[in-house]
Design an enzyme around this catalytic site. Sequence first.
Site, PDB file in Angstrom:
ATOM      1  N   HIS A  34      37.818  38.528  45.066  1.00  0.00           N
ATOM      2  CA  HIS A  34      38.095  37.902  46.360  1.00  0.00           C
ATOM      3  C   HIS A  34      37.356  36.458  46.310  1.00  0.00           C
ATOM      4  O   HIS A  34      37.725  35.599  46.578  1.00  0.00           O
ATOM      5  CB  HIS A  34      37.761  38.930  47.576  1.00  0.00           C
ATOM      6  CG  HIS A  34      38.530  40.236  47.645  1.00  0.00           C
ATOM      7  ND1 HIS A  34      38.214  41.370  47.357  1.00  0.00           N
ATOM      8  CD2 HIS A  34      39.977  40.268  47.622  1.00  0.00           C
ATOM      9  CE1 HIS A  34      39.058  42.065  47.239  1.00  0.00           C
ATOM     10  NE2 HIS A  34      40.143  41.528  47.492  1.00  0.00           N
ATOM     11  N   GLN A 152      52.349  41.056  40.558  1.00  0.00           N
ATOM     12  CA  GLN A 152      52.583  40.730  41.794  1.00  0.00           C
ATOM     13  C   GLN A 152      52.392  39.031  41.964  1.00  0.00           C
ATOM     14  O   GLN A 152      53.213  38.529  42.621  1.00  0.00           O
ATOM     15  CB  GLN A 152      51.204  41.235  42.693  1.00  0.00           C
ATOM     16  CG  GLN A 152      50.949  40.586  44.088  1.00  0.00           C
ATOM     17  CD  GLN A 152      49.808  41.074  44.737  1.00  0.00           C
ATOM     18  OE1 GLN A 152      50.047  42.298  44.987  1.00  0.00           O
ATOM     19  NE2 GLN A 152      48.689  40.476  44.891  1.00  0.00           N
ATOM     20  N   SER A 184      38.003  45.869  41.832  1.00  0.00           N
ATOM     21  CA  SER A 184      38.843  46.329  42.565  1.00  0.00           C
ATOM     22  C   SER A 184      38.390  46.943  43.839  1.00  0.00           C
ATOM     23  O   SER A 184      37.343  47.632  43.697  1.00  0.00           O
ATOM     24  CB  SER A 184      39.891  47.252  41.770  1.00  0.00           C
ATOM     25  OG  SER A 184      40.866  47.938  42.684  1.00  0.00           O
ATOM     26  N   ARG A 186      39.419  49.435  45.065  1.00  0.00           N
ATOM     27  CA  ARG A 186      39.622  51.035  44.917  1.00  0.00           C
ATOM     28  C   ARG A 186      38.752  51.552  43.755  1.00  0.00           C
ATOM     29  O   ARG A 186      38.640  52.725  43.570  1.00  0.00           O
ATOM     30  CB  ARG A 186      41.109  51.133  44.476  1.00  0.00           C
ATOM     31  CG  ARG A 186      42.090  51.211  45.557  1.00  0.00           C
ATOM     32  CD  ARG A 186      43.523  51.479  44.892  1.00  0.00           C
ATOM     33  NE  ARG A 186      44.523  51.810  46.011  1.00  0.00           N
ATOM     34  CZ  ARG A 186      45.513  50.705  46.116  1.00  0.00           C
ATOM     35  NH1 ARG A 186      45.719  49.764  45.811  1.00  0.00           N
ATOM     36  NH2 ARG A 186      46.275  51.049  47.310  1.00  0.00           N
TER      37      ARG A 186
HETATM   38  P1  AMP Z   1      43.605  43.037  47.509  1.00  0.00           P
HETATM   39  O1  AMP Z   1      42.671  42.695  48.515  1.00  0.00           O
HETATM   40  O2  AMP Z   1      43.211  43.815  46.447  1.00  0.00           O
HETATM   41  O3  AMP Z   1      45.057  42.965  47.781  1.00  0.00           O
HETATM   42  O4  AMP Z   1      43.498  41.524  46.582  1.00  0.00           O
HETATM   43  C1  AMP Z   1      43.744  40.369  47.347  1.00  0.00           C
HETATM   44  C2  AMP Z   1      43.778  39.342  46.102  1.00  0.00           C
HETATM   45  O5  AMP Z   1      42.575  39.314  45.147  1.00  0.00           O
HETATM   46  C3  AMP Z   1      44.944  39.424  45.391  1.00  0.00           C
HETATM   47  O6  AMP Z   1      45.414  38.229  44.869  1.00  0.00           O
HETATM   48  C4  AMP Z   1      44.336  40.209  43.812  1.00  0.00           C
HETATM   49  O7  AMP Z   1      45.213  39.649  42.677  1.00  0.00           O
HETATM   50  C5  AMP Z   1      43.159  39.262  44.066  1.00  0.00           C
HETATM   51  N1  AMP Z   1      42.026  40.206  43.052  1.00  0.00           N
HETATM   52  C6  AMP Z   1      41.722  41.473  43.329  1.00  0.00           C
HETATM   53  N2  AMP Z   1      40.802  41.922  42.577  1.00  0.00           N
HETATM   54  C7  AMP Z   1      40.551  40.720  41.678  1.00  0.00           C
HETATM   55  C8  AMP Z   1      39.568  40.591  40.475  1.00  0.00           C
HETATM   56  N3  AMP Z   1      38.904  41.576  39.921  1.00  0.00           N
HETATM   57  N4  AMP Z   1      39.788  39.430  39.906  1.00  0.00           N
HETATM   58  C9  AMP Z   1      40.503  38.218  40.589  1.00  0.00           C
HETATM   59  N5  AMP Z   1      41.415  38.707  41.593  1.00  0.00           N
HETATM   60  C10 AMP Z   1      41.452  39.776  41.943  1.00  0.00           C
END
Ligand code: AMP
Length: 281
Positions: A34, A152, A184, A186
């Site tokens: 993020h 997405q 991630s 998760r």
């Molecule tokens: P989320 O909070 O998981 O919904 O992710 C929010 C944003 O962060 C989304 O656009 C994801 O694709 C991006 N994102 C999450 N993990 C990563 C990562 N490891 N590398 C790049 N972008 C990420």
Amino acid sequence: MTAVVHTIAELRSALAGAGRVAFVPTMGALHDGHVQLFKHARPLGEVLVASVFVNPTQFGPEEDFDAYPRDLAADIERCAEAGVDLVFAPDTDEMYPLGTDGIVMVDPGELGRVLEGAARPTHFRGVLTVVAKLFAAVRPDVAVFGEKDFQQLALIRSMVRELAMDVEIEGCPIVREASGLALSSRNVYLSDAERESAAALSRALEAGRAAGSAGAEAVLAAARDVLEAAGIEPDYLVLTDPYLRPDPTSGPARLLVAVRVGTPRLLDNIDIHLPTHQPQD
Ligand code: AMP
């Protein structure tokens, strides 16, 4: 100073008269992936807005909505460090004033029913709906999403084009741990052993990429071999074109993998370059 607002009305007044707005939507539990999006977005606008909202409509009934990690205080700190000006952290009633049943939603179409959409039939409808709502609330000039969630990103680009939304969409490369595992929120669910086997995903993708010059079949075989050696049975391992259309034969392509390791579903993907001419035997 990073300001924090919880309602659309507060958001609107905080942004009144602001210049160009850059926006990064998130579900919180912020990590370095993020932060990379914030850094990418920072120079794209005069004001940088991040949202932190765990969106109920993108979780299936058996999924981890209740267990999803939440820590707004830590998220605000990370946002402040990364130069975010304004954090929008609404509650569910603010985003879904009429509840989540029977409401107007965005249908993602065919692309929303394959790959992740095949395993999670209502997921992308929820994602596109909340992103459309967030765009309507924030009114950004540019929004940044991670390539980590490649399908997405493709669907958001389609929605913006199809619905003539006046916002630029930027993709940001995947941020990984030293082991190669894509970051991630998760990943906190993974045991040490699961974390180790999850690292095979990126190794498989790298092996696929290294086989690119030998053609599509070779890419898939190389990746499959690495997963097999690690005892991983993927939910899918597919090679598509950059727009997620199946069976590319030449030029730029994308190799995508999803697997369930323990509880969470892990996703990863990588760019592949196929030869412009079929390899000769
Ligand atoms: P989320 O909070 O998981 O919904 O992710 C929010 C944003 O962060 C989304 O656009 C994801 O694709 C991006 N994102 C999450 N993990 C990563 C990562 N490891 N590398 C790049 N972008 C990420």
